[in-house]
Enzyme design. Structure first.
Site, PDB file in Angstrom:
ATOM      1  N   HIS A 102     -14.801  48.527 -45.580  1.00 44.92           N
ATOM      2  CA  HIS A 102     -14.588  49.845 -44.966  1.00 44.92           C
ATOM      3  C   HIS A 102     -15.911  50.590 -44.804  1.00 44.92           C
ATOM      4  CE1 HIS A 102     -10.598  48.681 -46.304  1.00 44.92           C
ATOM      5  NE2 HIS A 102     -10.116  49.545 -45.413  1.00 44.92           N
TER       6      HIS A 102
ATOM      7  N   HIS B 217      -8.110  51.199 -34.363  1.00 45.56           N
ATOM      8  CA  HIS B 217      -7.445  51.177 -35.668  1.00 45.56           C
ATOM      9  C   HIS B 217      -6.489  52.368 -35.760  1.00 45.56           C
ATOM     10  CE1 HIS B 217      -6.966  49.668 -39.708  1.00 45.56           C
ATOM     11  NE2 HIS B 217      -7.566  50.681 -40.315  1.00 45.56           N
TER      12      HIS B 217
ATOM     13  N   HIS C 140      -4.499  56.592 -38.425  1.00 47.89           N
ATOM     14  CA  HIS C 140      -4.319  55.647 -39.528  1.00 47.89           C
ATOM     15  C   HIS C 140      -2.881  55.669 -40.048  1.00 47.89           C
ATOM     16  CE1 HIS C 140      -5.440  53.199 -43.086  1.00 47.89           C
ATOM     17  NE2 HIS C 140      -6.418  52.804 -42.290  1.00 47.89           N
TER      18      HIS C 140
ATOM     19  N   ASP D  35     -13.628  49.053 -41.526  1.00 47.10           N
ATOM     20  CA  ASP D  35     -12.530  49.868 -41.022  1.00 47.10           C
ATOM     21  C   ASP D  35     -12.675  51.346 -41.364  1.00 47.10           C
ATOM     22  OD1 ASP D  35     -11.523  47.413 -40.322  1.00 47.10           O
ATOM     23  OD2 ASP D  35      -9.589  47.680 -41.315  1.00 47.10           O
ATOM     24  N   ASP D  36     -11.912  52.140 -40.642  1.00 46.49           N
ATOM     25  CA  ASP D  36     -11.601  53.551 -40.938  1.00 46.49           C
ATOM     26  C   ASP D  36     -12.674  54.577 -40.556  1.00 46.49           C
ATOM     27  OD1 ASP D  36      -9.422  52.265 -41.937  1.00 46.49           O
ATOM     28  OD2 ASP D  36      -9.587  53.027 -43.991  1.00 46.49           O
TER      29      ASP D  36
HETATM   30 NI    NI Z   1      -7.610  51.150 -42.349  1.00 52.64          NI
END
Ligand code: NI
Length: 292
Positions: free
Chosen positions: A256, A162, A166, A111-112
């Protein structure tokens, strides 16, 4: 008479030689190195504190048996003794008929990102290992690193939305949620040509409004079954242990690819994590290949 004596002498000599050979062989049984014409089991010639090693001679049934110190690793080369190898389960190895059709799947998710440091390192490892993963990307990062976004897509990984910034969507109303999803869609589409159908909520924060919006837009909400908490600085040993023990069939592992210095642990452990899961019999796939 003379001939008979000579024959007797020859027989006597043959007997003496035979006895000598037998005595020599018996003496050597406890010795360091012998040649045997008969096949000898390793257990038979292993003396205390030693390990036998077979080295068969080609074209004959003779075997040289060398006694090595016990602390040496056992090395057996013969038709009778096979080297036992740890079976490698996973994509590259053919499955037996019993297990075929009931593959154990698991998905690695990151993620991210994207970014130009950890995401690219992760992509390098996945490429080397021949494994596909899923990246839940943040719109603002996609805008900063469109080339990395493109690389994710080109190398066959799955992509998920996503949100743009955020945000905690539980704190936003319908309009705010829609805006977060739509803006990220546009950033991804600009980089790779398509908007994704997978979605993961930042912080796992879900509301009824979010679920309605996702359903209306035919998005699949993706959670996880194993949370490594890699962003929080969890040790590599703990994360690997967690992944080894908590991943079940159709498991989704949360990691991540951006979000602080601790993500370097994620990069460092990734090859080992892939090895662990494959040794446990998992086939690593993208999230879309895992049943909802
Ligand atoms: Ni996230």
């Amino acid at each position: 008479m003379e001939r008979e004596t000579r024959t007797r002498k020859k027989r006597l000599l043959a007997l003496v030689v035979l006895i000598a050979v037998m005595a020599w062989t018996a003496g050597c049984s406890a010795g360091q190195s012998i040649g045997l014409s008969a096949l000898v089991e390793a257990e038979d010639i292993t003396s205390e504190g030693s390990t036998a090693v077979y080295v068969p001679e080609s074209g004959s049934d003779r075997q040289e048996v060398v006694i090595k110190p016990a602390d040496d690793s056992v090395e057996r080369v013969s038709e009778e003794v096979t080297v036992i190898e740890t079976p490698k389960l996973g994509g590259a190895v053919e499955q037996s008929e019993e297990t075929a059709g009931e593959q154990k799947l698991a998905a690695l998710t990151f993620d991210d990102g994207p970014d130009a440091k950890y995401t690219t390192a992760i992509l390098d490892i996945l490429k080397e290992k021949g494994v596909k993963a899923t990246f839940f990307v943040v719109g603002t990062q996609v805008e900063k690193y469109p080339d990395v976004m493109k690389r994710i897509e080109e190398e066959g990984h799955a992509i998920g939305n996503h949100t743009q910034g955020h945000e905690n969507l539980r704190e936003l109303g319908r309009t705010g949620i829609l805006q977060q999803i739509t803006e990220a869609d546009e950033a991804i589409e600009q980089a790779v040509g398509d908007a994704p159908s997978l979605f993961r909520a930042p912080y796992g924060a879900i509301s009824d409004t979010l679920l309605d919006v996702l359903e209306e837009n035919e998005r699949r909400l993706v959670g996880w079954t194993v949370d490594t908490r890699d962003w929080a600085g969890t040790s590599i040993a703990d994360m690997r242990e967690m992944i080894r023990t908590k991943t079940e069939a159709n498991g989704i592992i949360l990691m991540h690819s951006f979000g602080g210095k601790h993500i370097r642990n994620t990069v460092e452990m990734l090859p080992g994590v892939i090895d662990d899961l494959q040794e446990l019999g998992f086939t690593l796939v993208t999230v879309d290949q895992i049943e909802e």
